[in-house]
Write a protein that holds these residues in place. Structure first.
Motif, PDB file in Angstrom:
ATOM      1  N   ILE A  36      48.327  38.200  25.972  1.00 31.44           N
ATOM      2  CA  ILE A  36      48.589  38.929  24.863  1.00 31.44           C
ATOM      3  C   ILE A  36      49.679  38.143  23.982  1.00 31.44           C
ATOM      4  O   ILE A  36      50.740  38.089  24.474  1.00 31.44           O
ATOM      5  CB  ILE A  36      48.723  40.507  25.135  1.00 31.44           C
ATOM      6  N   ASN A  37      49.464  37.683  22.748  1.00 32.77           N
ATOM      7  CA  ASN A  37      50.183  37.024  22.153  1.00 32.77           C
ATOM      8  C   ASN A  37      51.117  36.005  22.953  1.00 32.77           C
ATOM      9  O   ASN A  37      52.091  35.766  22.658  1.00 32.77           O
ATOM     10  CB  ASN A  37      51.119  37.737  21.440  1.00 32.77           C
ATOM     11  N   GLY A  38      50.247  35.410  23.664  1.00 34.28           N
ATOM     12  CA  GLY A  38      50.951  34.393  24.673  1.00 34.28           C
ATOM     13  C   GLY A  38      51.875  34.663  25.809  1.00 34.28           C
ATOM     14  O   GLY A  38      52.098  33.928  26.828  1.00 34.28           O
ATOM     15  N   THR A  39      51.800  35.981  26.212  1.00 34.45           N
ATOM     16  CA  THR A  39      52.503  36.660  27.468  1.00 34.45           C
ATOM     17  C   THR A  39      51.453  36.951  28.239  1.00 34.45           C
ATOM     18  O   THR A  39      50.535  37.727  27.912  1.00 34.45           O
ATOM     19  CB  THR A  39      53.285  37.703  27.101  1.00 34.45           C
ATOM     20  N   GLU A  40      51.430  36.412  29.737  1.00 36.91           N
ATOM     21  CA  GLU A  40      50.279  36.884  30.674  1.00 36.91           C
ATOM     22  C   GLU A  40      50.900  37.960  31.198  1.00 36.91           C
ATOM     23  O   GLU A  40      51.752  38.409  31.595  1.00 36.91           O
ATOM     24  CB  GLU A  40      50.196  35.693  31.495  1.00 36.91           C
ATOM     25  N   VAL A  41      49.703  38.952  31.270  1.00 39.08           N
ATOM     26  CA  VAL A  41      49.888  40.320  31.935  1.00 39.08           C
ATOM     27  C   VAL A  41      49.019  40.365  33.337  1.00 39.08           C
ATOM     28  O   VAL A  41      47.631  40.264  33.152  1.00 39.08           O
ATOM     29  CB  VAL A  41      49.620  41.586  31.143  1.00 39.08           C
ATOM     30  N   GLN A  42      49.400  40.184  34.419  1.00 36.18           N
ATOM     31  CA  GLN A  42      48.644  40.121  35.483  1.00 36.18           C
ATOM     32  C   GLN A  42      48.011  41.760  36.136  1.00 36.18           C
ATOM     33  O   GLN A  42      48.443  42.750  36.007  1.00 36.18           O
ATOM     34  CB  GLN A  42      49.296  39.634  36.988  1.00 36.18           C
ATOM     35  N   THR A  43      46.572  41.454  36.083  1.00 34.30           N
ATOM     36  CA  THR A  43      45.824  42.482  36.454  1.00 34.30           C
ATOM     37  C   THR A  43      46.337  44.052  36.031  1.00 34.30           C
ATOM     38  O   THR A  43      46.654  44.794  36.682  1.00 34.30           O
ATOM     39  CB  THR A  43      45.659  42.741  38.185  1.00 34.30           C
ATOM     40  N   PRO A  44      46.088  44.058  34.780  1.00 32.39           N
ATOM     41  CA  PRO A  44      46.706  45.208  34.114  1.00 32.39           C
ATOM     42  C   PRO A  44      46.097  46.511  34.595  1.00 32.39           C
ATOM     43  O   PRO A  44      46.443  47.713  34.167  1.00 32.39           O
ATOM     44  CB  PRO A  44      46.462  45.004  32.417  1.00 32.39           C
ATOM     45  N   TYR A  45      44.837  46.365  35.218  1.00 35.06           N
ATOM     46  CA  TYR A  45      44.206  47.655  35.700  1.00 35.06           C
ATOM     47  C   TYR A  45      44.447  47.989  36.879  1.00 35.06           C
ATOM     48  O   TYR A  45      44.042  49.034  37.356  1.00 35.06           O
ATOM     49  CB  TYR A  45      42.613  47.434  35.403  1.00 35.06           C
ATOM     50  N   ASP A  46      45.163  47.291  37.539  1.00 39.57           N
ATOM     51  CA  ASP A  46      45.677  47.638  39.018  1.00 39.57           C
ATOM     52  C   ASP A  46      46.888  48.439  39.150  1.00 39.57           C
ATOM     53  O   ASP A  46      48.096  47.867  39.129  1.00 39.57           O
ATOM     54  CB  ASP A  46      45.883  46.370  39.903  1.00 39.57           C
TER      55      ASP A  46
END
Length: 150
Positions: free
Chosen positions: A80-90
């Protein structure tokens, strides 16, 4: 008979549009106790988020006919806007819950959005209408829970 066929066809088309969202922009809906948020690309790939008060948030990415996410063996991350968010559903851990919280807020302000799968595929997702489709955290319309809420 002709009127019945036309009505059935119109109903079928309406349910297909609602079920999959409008191509190129975010949409929201509600059904059977679940708030649903969807974005669909021009090629038919999609991100689906389901929120309910009686189970943790779930996310499903459909990419080239394959599913990733909450109910799949394969996972995905959001960028999102260049920032990685790992497995946001876990969301069963504090870190996972924080990742979801961060991702939700960032999505509402997104100018660029990608999903990256564990098998190395990346897809650009539209951001048009995301702030209107996703309710703000803490508002009465926000109904997402995490695994820590149970």
């Amino acid at each position: 008979m002709k009127k019945i066929v036309i009505m059935l066809l119109l109903f079928w088309i309406a349910t297909r549009v609602f079920a999959f969202g409008e191509s190129g922009q975010w949409s929201s809906g509600w059904g059977q106790g679940v708030s649903e948020y969807t974005v669909v690309t021009q090629s038919g790939d999609s991100l689906y988020i389901a929120c309910s008060g009686d189970r943790p948030v779930s996310m499903t990415l459909k990419l080239k006919g394959k599913e990733y996410g909450s109910y799949s063996q394969q996972g995905f991350d959001l960028i999102i806007n260049g920032t990685e968010v790992q497995t946001p559903y876990d969301t069963d851990s504090r870190v996972g819950s924080n990742n979801f919280t961060y991702a939700w807020g960032a999505l509402r302000k997104a100018t660029r959005l990608q999903a990256k799968t564990t098998d190395g595929q990346t897809v650009n997702l539209p951001v048009k209408g995301v702030a209107a489709a996703l309710p703000a955290w803490g508002t009465p319309e926000f109904g997402c829970t995490t695994g820590l809420d149970f």
